[in-house]
Scaffold this motif. Sequence first.
Motif, short mmCIF file in Angstrom:
data_model
loop_
_atom_site.label_atom_id
_atom_site.label_comp_id
_atom_site.label_asym_id
_atom_site.label_seq_id
_atom_site.Cartn_x
_atom_site.Cartn_y
_atom_site.Cartn_z
N LYS A 124 0.81 -1.23 0.00
CA LYS A 124 0.00 0.00 0.00
C LYS A 124 0.84 1.27 0.00
N ASN A 125 2.09 1.20 0.50
CA ASN A 125 2.97 2.37 0.45
C ASN A 125 3.90 2.35 -0.76
N THR A 126 3.68 1.40 -1.63
CA THR A 126 4.47 1.31 -2.85
C THR A 126 3.85 2.15 -3.96
N GLY A 127 2.57 2.46 -3.85
CA GLY A 127 1.93 3.28 -4.87
C GLY A 127 0.45 3.01 -4.94
N GLU A 128 -0.24 3.82 -5.72
CA GLU A 128 -1.68 3.62 -5.92
C GLU A 128 -1.88 2.59 -7.03
N GLU A 129 -2.28 3.04 -8.20
CA GLU A 129 -2.46 2.09 -9.31
C GLU A 129 -1.11 1.53 -9.78
N PHE A 130 -0.08 2.37 -9.76
CA PHE A 130 1.24 1.96 -10.22
C PHE A 130 2.21 1.86 -9.04
N ALA A 131 3.08 0.87 -9.10
CA ALA A 131 4.13 0.70 -8.09
C ALA A 131 5.29 1.62 -8.42
N ASN A 132 5.77 2.37 -7.43
CA ASN A 132 6.89 3.29 -7.70
C ASN A 132 7.84 3.49 -6.54
N SER A 133 7.58 2.85 -5.40
CA SER A 133 8.47 3.01 -4.23
C SER A 133 8.61 1.66 -3.53
N PHE A 134 9.85 1.28 -3.24
CA PHE A 134 10.10 -0.08 -2.74
C PHE A 134 11.01 -0.04 -1.52
N SER A 135 10.92 -1.06 -0.70
CA SER A 135 11.70 -1.06 0.54
C SER A 135 11.96 -2.49 1.02
N ASN A 136 13.04 -2.63 1.76
CA ASN A 136 13.40 -3.90 2.40
C ASN A 136 13.15 -3.83 3.90
N ASP A 137 12.61 -2.70 4.37
CA ASP A 137 12.46 -2.46 5.80
C ASP A 137 11.16 -3.02 6.37
N SER A 138 11.24 -3.48 7.60
CA SER A 138 10.05 -3.95 8.30
C SER A 138 9.09 -2.78 8.53
N SER A 139 7.82 -3.07 8.51
CA SER A 139 6.76 -2.08 8.75
C SER A 139 6.72 -0.96 7.71
N SER A 140 7.38 -1.15 6.58
CA SER A 140 7.33 -0.13 5.53
C SER A 140 6.04 -0.24 4.72
#
Length: 243
Positions: A124-140
């Motif tokens: 859900k924090n990676t983007g709306e319709e399109f994915a654009n933000s990524f993470s390896n962190d817990s609780s991200s």
Amino acid sequence: MIYKFFPVYIFALMAFTSNETHSVSVLETSNKEPRLLAATTKSNFEMKVASVYGKLHSNNLAIPQLESFKEALQGFYQLQEKGIVQKNILTLIDFSLSSNAKRLWVIDLATNTVLINSLVAHGKNTGEEFANSFSNDSSSFKSSLGFYATGEIYNGKHGKSLKLDGLERGVNDHARERGVVMHAADYVSDSFIKSHNRLGRSQGCPAVPVELTDEIIDIIKNKSCLFIYHPSRNHNGMSRLLS
């Protein structure tokens, strides 16, 4: 002069006839002959990818884009050679595509057949319709890109689910401790898209449609290769693969 260069010619001939793509990085030195050798090996790999891609049996399903498939296949071969993946099954998720599109493929590389083409959620924090933000962190609550080895099945809060082990340092190697797994979700559906103009989102897991979950998990479980692609991904990912 013939004897002076004879070993170089033998070395070049051996490398030219080799199908091992991993030799590219080994051969990138300052000498002119190894650089030519690396280019030739890369060219051989490009031809191999084109051959596999051109022979994909679609089963009346869409096939992935060449760029994402090429990167997925390169990693698959390396992981297979290392013994990290033990099945001829490749799962490719292309996060360059809209979440409203079927952007997950399960491909049998033994028969070059597309087995499944499905919707799949991103975090859900990676983007709306399109994915654009990524993470390896817990609780991200973000998705992580890169190569994974599928693990074991378990029954959790989403029912039948599949553990995933991230194989790239600093990119997705916290996947298991984060609880990033493949599971079913009712928000991964055409009906959700119609109601919200986009697919539902997960807490970072590649969630799949309820009706396809059992089939997907049963095919890809236990040491097959899963790759999540996005064009923002650093293409030096091969060097981060865990041994």
